[in-house]
Design an enzyme around this catalytic site. Structure first.
Site, PDB file in Angstrom:
ATOM      1  CG  ASP A 136     -11.901  -7.832  13.265  1.00 57.82           C
ATOM      2  OD1 ASP A 136     -11.674  -8.657  14.165  1.00 57.82           O
ATOM      3  OD2 ASP A 136     -12.000  -6.614  13.475  1.00 57.82           O
ATOM      4  CG  HIS A 159     -10.379 -17.818  16.767  1.00 55.82           C
ATOM      5  ND1 HIS A 159     -10.426 -16.586  16.144  1.00 55.82           N
ATOM      6  CD2 HIS A 159      -9.981 -17.568  18.045  1.00 55.82           C
ATOM      7  CE1 HIS A 159     -10.076 -15.640  17.017  1.00 55.82           C
ATOM      8  NE2 HIS A 159      -9.807 -16.204  18.175  1.00 55.82           N
ATOM      9  CG  LEU A 199      -6.528 -18.642  -5.154  1.00 51.30           C
ATOM     10  CD1 LEU A 199      -6.945 -17.225  -5.545  1.00 51.30           C
ATOM     11  CD2 LEU A 199      -7.581 -19.220  -4.197  1.00 51.30           C
TER      12      LEU A 199
END
Ligand code: IPE
Ligand code: MG
Length: 243
Positions: free
Chosen positions: A2, A19, A113
């Protein structure tokens, strides 16, 4: 993740610039997790509620998601990253859906991962789809709802085959879960930072991990029990649970 919009606003830039910079933070965080031998990283990229944003921002976010998948999957593959996407992807256009499926297939064998992107994801959606899948698998549960147990749902929520999350990090100053992994976060340590997501760095990740390491995880037990060596989550995750 956020704070992209506020990061941009502070610099008098359009929200979308935030973004875009947020994607750089994703790249460096993924690399940092690989280097730290973290086995699972789940990023909340787009919530079920984010469709409520202005159409132009939604459309730019979709384009960005598509561009990142097209550009970054090779690099992720080289790093040994297995990519997964959780959420209701049927709401995305066919091209994006295909890209998601191909990226997951391509990296399915990687083990360093597991990077999970939550896209058109909501914790409420997750629990509802788990109920639907449990009933589809065992139709008699619909006739005998009293037989539905937590274990049935634990097997069908997303991430059922992953360990329960240890640490939740929310950037951007808000102290909310905002419909992220509601079921899975039951015993997760929560960490909140004012840092906007585009500024989130490996050093910030280390601060969050250091905070986590200060916590005593009791999973409902007492401190004395934990000191005596009784550890582990209160119940096993779905994949390991017999119903
Ligand atoms: C998070 O940043 C990114 C997405 C939800 C896609 P925001 O866009 O929510 O940034 P703020 O909260 O406006 O700063
Ligand atoms: Mg926000």
């Amino acid at each position: 993740m956020d704070g992209n919009g506020r990061w941009a606003k502070k610099r008098h830039l359009p929200r979308f610039a935030g973004h875009k910079r947020g994607v750089d933070a994703v790249r460096s965080t993924v690399r940092a997790c690989v280097r730290r031998n973290i086995s699972h990283l789940t990023l909340f990229a787009f919530s079920s509620e984010n469709w409520r944003r202005p159409a132009e921002e939604v459309s730019l976010l979709m384009k960005l998601f598509r561009a990142v998948l097209e550009r970054d999957v090779d690099v992720l593959h080289e790093q040994g990253v297995r990519l997964r996407v959780i959420g209701d992807i049927e709401a995305f256009d066919d091209h994006l859906q295909n890209l998601i499926l191909r990226s997951m297939e391509r990296t399915a064998g990687n083990t360093r991962l597991t990077l999970t992107i939550a896209a058109n994801y909501g914790g409420h959606w997750d629990i509802a789809q788990a109920v639907r899948r449990a009933l589809a698998e065992t139709p008699e549960l619909a006739v005998h709802p009293e037989r539905i147990t937590e274990a049935h749902l634990a097997r069908h929520v997303t991430l059922a085959d992953a360990p329960e999350p240890d640490l939740f990090i929310r950037t951007g100053g808000e102290q909310r879960i905002s419909n992220f992994l509601l079921w899975q976060l039951a015993y997760t340590e929560l960490y909140f930072t004012d840092t906007f997501w585009p500024d989130f760095s490996p050093a910030e990740l280390d601060k969050a991990i250091a905070s986590y390491q200060q916590r005593e995880r009791r999973f409902g037990r007492t401190s004395e029990q934990v000191e005596a060596g009784e550890t582990g989550p209160p119940y096993l995750s779905g994949a390991h649970t017999e119903c």
